[in-house]
Design a protein around this motif. Structure first.
Motif, PDB file in Angstrom:
ATOM      1  N   SER A  46       0.808  -1.179  -0.151  1.00 49.21           N
ATOM      2  CA  SER A  46       0.073   0.006  -0.248  1.00 49.21           C
ATOM      3  C   SER A  46       0.902   1.372   0.000  1.00 49.21           C
ATOM      4  O   SER A  46       1.990   1.045   0.321  1.00 49.21           O
ATOM      5  CB  SER A  46      -1.028  -0.063   1.203  1.00 49.21           C
ATOM      6  N   ASP A 240      -3.312   5.337  -1.405  1.00 46.55           N
ATOM      7  CA  ASP A 240      -4.259   4.801  -0.896  1.00 46.55           C
ATOM      8  C   ASP A 240      -4.954   5.367   0.321  1.00 46.55           C
ATOM      9  O   ASP A 240      -6.153   5.358   0.344  1.00 46.55           O
ATOM     10  CB  ASP A 240      -3.745   3.153  -0.493  1.00 46.55           C
ATOM     11  N   GLU A 255      -9.322   7.712   3.538  1.00 48.20           N
ATOM     12  CA  GLU A 255      -8.935   6.994   2.373  1.00 48.20           C
ATOM     13  C   GLU A 255      -8.849   8.446   1.284  1.00 48.20           C
ATOM     14  O   GLU A 255      -9.678   9.245   1.407  1.00 48.20           O
ATOM     15  CB  GLU A 255     -10.073   5.967   1.967  1.00 48.20           C
TER      16      GLU A 255
END
Length: 640
Positions: A46, A240, A255
């Protein structure tokens, strides 16, 4: 000592888990916190992005993870930083021994530093520095390490990697040095990559390729990435999750899509308001100020001070409208450049003979009108900075004419030199490097007036105070030193100094590229206001297409020293005719995560501007395709 291995959540393995990190610096025998109680985590595969203005604590956080903060006078005061090593065991980086950190740095945690020139060793070649990292952390023989180093340079899209391996850092451009830093960081395939402003010095096309490269390597190695940036386009393209920092505190985390759609904190909303967005000026012909909240319109006169969060609320906005689109009479030509050629000799061989030449500027022609901004864009090495420096005679042109008030400045006689020094001023990219650290701010602003005989004594002091207020600073700052100011304040000082001779032309060379988005927006607004009030003509050199779209009346695009497209900003941005212009615009990261690109732009390396003596480049003539819109019809990147 290893600690508990379980740092997993929701089935995803966590590479880094920071809890309650507090970092401070000692000042006047007191510990001043720079980061307070920060918690974040990075999962395998990520990308977590940290955003915020200068001084928010972004870089302090990243240096703390590497435990490099201790070498800069900082100290970790509290918290834990749990890191999963390659073998699977978990250690607390905050408590790890120096020997453990030496094993982890470079091998398992790679870092791309913001300033590559100060991070690379100036006495070692590029190849030696990459080989050193591979030999130190991997069990490879010298020939294997050399082969791997060249493959790593190929991986970060450095052309002619074998030749670059033998070069020293000072022989490379800023963008090339940044790619070398990325190659070193990725050479040992780390578990976690920390990238501190990795694309700040890169052009949009190279930036797009580097971001895509990091994503590809991330997928291949399931590497966690902690990215620090002030470019919201890069955030939307890569993140992300996003963490927003302000003055050492974490003020918002979400997010990426959710944060862009509905930023909750007033400071986050203020940052988003300052982001230049390509295409935001569609349908207009004139520049327009950024819509900023009150705190952003004028920086504090001294060091940054705390502001209540409600001062950032959009309901308190003070917005200036766009400049009028009403037709006006044709302005006068202030500067006329005709067939400008600037080349640099490359000497080689035992007798140091000139065997090759760098064709930096080739037969460039344009007019600059009173009260207008001409944006000059292109990639590194296209010749835009050399064009600006040629206008000010900081580099000597080989041929061509530069007319100002009917006088050819290229002649370099007494009259042309006097006109040049007084009427054309330059704002440099790095404001700190362009200010004398031993000269107070007021003296720096007064010096050009005194040298030009415009003012002296109390009159010069009064004019300096007026200029400080004109650029949005307090007159009392005249007694300060450059190191006592923020980056945005220093850039305002440089603009005030440039205005001290009442110039008619301002050359701004990447003057906002290294600034945070909110400070960048302030400087752009300032330049628009000054131009409207004083009627100054501005040559705005930049690789940031969104900023150029916001500030320019006309735009010129350079490729390999030549102007390949020039015309009204609206025509060039809304109807680009040249393949290279379209390539530049396609590579701009868009500050909208719903429009994220999943494929890399086509990779077309710029050919070298270095040619053998006698090998003259072909300069295609410009053809008018619309009112004031000219395009060079020649082959670029495989298409017309």
């Amino acid at each position: 000592m290893p600690i508990r291995n379980n740092i997993e959540q929701d089935g995803r393995e966590r590479v880094l888990d920071i809890r309650g990190l507090t970092v401070g610096f000692e000042r006047d025998r007191q510990m001043v916190p720079a980061v307070r109680d920060i918690s974040l985590h990075v999962d395998r595969g990520s990308t977590v992005v940290v955003v915020g203005e200068s001084g928010s604590g972004k870089s302090v956080t990243s240096l703390s993870i590497m435990r490099l903060i201790e070498y800069g006078g900082g100290r970790i005061l509290g918290g834990e930083m749990r890191f999963r090593r390659t073998g699977g065991n978990v250690i607390d980086l905050a408590q790890a021994s120096d020997e453990t950190m030496r094993q982890v740095r470079g091998a398992e945690i790679g870092m791309i530093f913001q300033e590559p020139m100060t991070s690379l060793n100036p006495v070692l070649t590029v190849g030696e520095q990459i080989v050193e990292a591979i030999l130190l952390h991997q069990r490879r023989s010298a020939p294997e390490a050399l082969k791997e180093a060249q493959a790593t340079l190929d991986r970060v899209r450095i052309p002619d990697a074998a030749r670059v391996m033998r070069r020293y850092p000072h022989e490379l451009s800023g963008g090339m040095r940044q790619r070398v830093m990325i190659a070193i960081a990725l050479s040992c395939r780390p578990q976690l990559l920390i990238a501190d402003e990795p694309t700040t010095a890169l052009d949009v096309t190279v930036q797009a390729q580097i971001l895509h490269l990091i994503r590809e390597l991330q997928r291949e190695m399931q590497m966690g990435v902690l990215l620090i940036t002030h470019d919201m386009g890069v955030v939307a393209e890569s993140a992300d999750r996003v963490l927003v920092m302000r003055r050492g505190d974490l003020v918002e985390e979400n997010e990426t899509r959710a944060l862009f759609a509905a930023p909750a904190h007033p400071y986050t909303r203020a940052l988003m308001a300052a982001v230049p967005k390509l295409g935001a000026m569609s349908g207009t012909d004139q520049p327009a100020r950024f819509e900023l909240v009150r705190e952003q319109l004028v920086e504090p006169a001294g060091a940054p001070v705390a502001m209540p969060d409600d001062a950032l609320d959009p309901s308190t906005r003070s917005v200036a409208p766009a400049l009028s689109d009403a037709p006006a009479k044709k302005p006068d030509v202030v500067l006329s450049v005709r067939e400008l050629v600037t080349r640099f000799d490359v000497r080689s061989g035992f007798f140091s003979r000139v065997r090759r030449r760098v064709h930096a500027v080739e037969r460039v022609s344009f007019d600059l009108y009173a009260g207008e901004t001409l944006g000059l864009v292109g990639e590194s090495g296209c010749g835009k900075t050399t064009t600006g420096r040629s206008l000010l005679q900081l580099v000597q042109p080989d041929s061509g004419s530069i007319y100002f008030d009917g006088v050819d400045l290229a002649r370099r006689d007494r009259r042309s030199s006097r006109l040049l020094r007084r009427n054309i001023q330059l704002v440099f990219q790095d404001p700190f490097a362009s200010l004398n650290p031993r000269m107070r701010i007021g003296d720096a602003i007064m010096e050009p007036m005194i040298v030009q005989g415009i003012a002296s004594g109390r009159d010069a002091q009064r004019r300096a105070a007026t200029l400080l207020e004109k650029v949005g600073l307090d007159a009392s700052m005249a007694r300060r030193w450059p190191h006592q100011l923020s980056g945005g304040q220093r850039q305002r000082i440089c603009i005030a100094r440039a205005l001290s001779t009442d110039p008619r032309v301002l050359v701004a060379d990447e003057s906002v590229s290294a600034l945070d988005v909110s400070i960048q927006a302030q400087i752009v607004n300032l330049l628009i206001d000054l131009q409207r009030d004083l009627g100054i003509a501005c040559l705005f050199i930049s690789h940031d297409m969104a900023v150029v779209e916001r500030i320019s009346h006309r735009v010129a695009v350079m490729y390999l020293g030549q102007v390949v497209e020039i015309g009204p900003r609206r025509a060039v941005f809304e109807n680009p005719q040249h393949a290279y212009t379209r390539k530049l615009m396609a590579a701009v990261p868009i500050a909208d995560p719903t429009r994220r690109r999943h494929a890399a732009p086509p990779l077309v390396e710029l050919p070298s501007p270095v040619r053998d003596v006698g090998d003259e480049p072909v300069v295609a003539p410009l053809v008018e395709v619309g009112p004031g819109h000219f395009v060079a019809r020649h082959w670029v990147g495989g298409s017309y």
